[in-house]
Enzyme design. Structure first.
Site, short mmCIF file in Angstrom:
data_model
loop_
_atom_site.label_atom_id
_atom_site.label_comp_id
_atom_site.label_asym_id
_atom_site.label_seq_id
_atom_site.Cartn_x
_atom_site.Cartn_y
_atom_site.Cartn_z
CG HIS A 77 -0.29 0.01 2.55
ND1 HIS A 77 0.02 1.17 3.23
CD2 HIS A 77 0.14 -1.01 3.33
CE1 HIS A 77 0.58 0.85 4.39
NE2 HIS A 77 0.68 -0.46 4.47
CG ASP A 79 -3.10 3.67 2.43
OD1 ASP A 79 -2.52 2.65 2.02
OD2 ASP A 79 -3.99 3.63 3.30
CG ASP A 109 3.15 0.55 7.77
OD1 ASP A 109 2.89 -0.26 6.86
OD2 ASP A 109 2.34 0.85 8.66
CD GLU A 143 -2.66 -1.94 5.62
OE1 GLU A 143 -2.65 -2.92 6.37
OE2 GLU A 143 -2.28 -0.81 5.98
CD GLU A 144 -1.49 2.19 7.49
OE1 GLU A 144 -2.24 1.84 8.44
OE2 GLU A 144 -0.28 1.90 7.44
CD GLU A 172 1.55 -4.03 6.08
OE1 GLU A 172 2.25 -3.36 6.87
OE2 GLU A 172 0.57 -3.57 5.49
CG HIS A 357 1.38 3.55 12.29
ND1 HIS A 357 0.11 3.05 12.53
CD2 HIS A 357 1.67 3.17 11.02
CE1 HIS A 357 -0.32 2.40 11.47
NE2 HIS A 357 0.62 2.45 10.54
#
EC number: 3.5.1.18
Length: 384
Positions: A77, A79, A109, A143-144, A172, A357
């Site tokens: 992903h 995003d 990520d 995905e997020e 991931e 994150h």
């Protein structure tokens, strides 16, 4: 793009370019478009697959090179989560490099993982200009977020096109502290439930004139949490039920409330299904609070990919590069692999996830190069 020792397959350049696209869910921020342009230059046939309407419209792509078997797919992903309120030492979307570290939202990520796989494909095609099989990428921009118009919809499209892969690798960040530690071969399922028990409001001094919903809610929660759901299975740790909230909205000390609401989450292993657990919750609730309102959402079932080929090929590629044999694991949260597992075997391996994150999310250039080498080695083993 030239293949150099300092930037094998162009991994560093592509990772920086992707980080500089502010693709915070649901905005694309040029992420999908930038990746599509790179893949087309390599020789991939790229199909852009936006799904949804208005604010829910999600950018996605499916790209494939080759038509034969085996068909290996890489899923990821573009995003990213928001920057957040914490102070950053570096521009979150600057792609700055300091002391051998690449900083930016999505560095680990998982824009770094995407860049590593694309770089690995470049290296592989440089050695094998006409591969016998085919390589594809399934990339989503959701995905997020809610994950409704992303991987799920693309997989439906892929199936209709008759292009389901033989195996899928999700990039991931799976490694807790260092490269080569963990390959994910499964994930637990996740169930969220909201239980609302209705009663009759009244004065605490006259409980016989009221019906206290809190007491019944506590009783049913007590039964749900009284014993472990299981003791684990061959590849999974024990399932876990956690009460996450109990609310009555009561600001008075002398009033019995009219309703009480609880929320809970179950992370469950392969000994259970979402349907079985839902039935159990409803049965226990009916015993203590008949007529309660129950809302249950299952975000994914548990799944397991048996550790045969090509999982062992991935394990061998990791060992060849890092010198250690990675642990096969099913812990942690959920990922888009839960959707892919419905169609084909899937495993996950990517970067070190310690900064994902967080403010100043980052990845070392050494790790990017190692991951590129691992992916390239994996391609050599499964595409022969």
């Amino acid at each position: 793009m030239a293949i150099t020792e300092q930037d094998p397959g162009g991994v560093v350049t592509l990772a920086r370019d992707l980080i500089r696209c502010p693709s915070v869910t649901p905005d694309d921020g040029c992420g999908i478009a930038a990746l599509a342009a790179v893949l087309e230059r390599i020789g991939f046939s790229v199909t852009l697959l936006p799904f949804g309407e208005g604010a829910a419209r999600t950018p996605n792509l499916f790209a494939r090179i080759g038509t034969g078997q085996p068909h290996l797919c890489f899923a990821g992903h573009t995003d990213v989560v928001p920057v957040g309120d914490a102070d950053w030492s570096h521009d979150p979307f600057g792609g700055e490099i300091h002391g051998g570290i690449l900083f930016g939202r999505g560095a680990c990520d998982m824009k770094g993982g995407i860049a590593a796989f694309v770089a690995a494909v470049r290296l592989y095609l440089n050695r094998h200009p006409r591969p016998q099989g085919s390589i594809s990428l399934l990339i989503t921009g959701d995905e997020e977020g809610p994950a409704t118009n992303g991987t799920v919809r693309v997989l439906e499209w892929i199936e209709k096109q008759g292009q389901i892969p033989d195996f899928c690798l999700v990039g991931e960040p799976t490694n807790p502290a260092g490269m080569g530690e963990v390959i994910k071969i499964g994930r637990r399922g996740s169930l969220n439930a909201r239980i609302t028990v209705n009663g009759t409001q009244g004065h605490v001094a006259y409980p016989h004139r009221a019906d206290n919903p809190v007491h019944r809610l506590l009783a049913l929660l007590g039964e749900l949490t009284a014993a472990p759901l299981d003791t684990g299975s061959e590849w999974f740790e024990p399932s876990s039920l956690q009460v996450t909230s109990i609310d009555v909205g009561n600001t008075a000390t002398n009033v019995i409330p009219a309703r009480a609401v609880a929320r809970l989450n179950i992370r469950f292993n392969d000994l259970h299904t979402g349907a079985d657990l839902s039935g159990w919750i409803r049965t226990v609730t009916a015993r203590h609070a008949p007529g309660a309102d129950i809302h249950i959402a299952i975000s994914g079932e548990s799944f397991l990919t048996e550790p045969h080929e090509p999982v062992e090929a991935l394990r061998a590629a990791v060992r060849d590069v890092t010198g250690q044999v990675p642990r096969l694991d099913t812990g942690g949260g959920t990922s888009d692999a839960r959707f892919i597992s419905r169609y084909c075997p899937v495993a996950e391996f990517g970067l070190v996830g310690t900064s994902m994150h967080k403010a100043d999310e980052h990845v070392s250039l050494a790790d990017l190069k190692q991951l590129t080498a691992i992916y390239a080695g994996f391609l050599e083993k499964v595409m022969r």
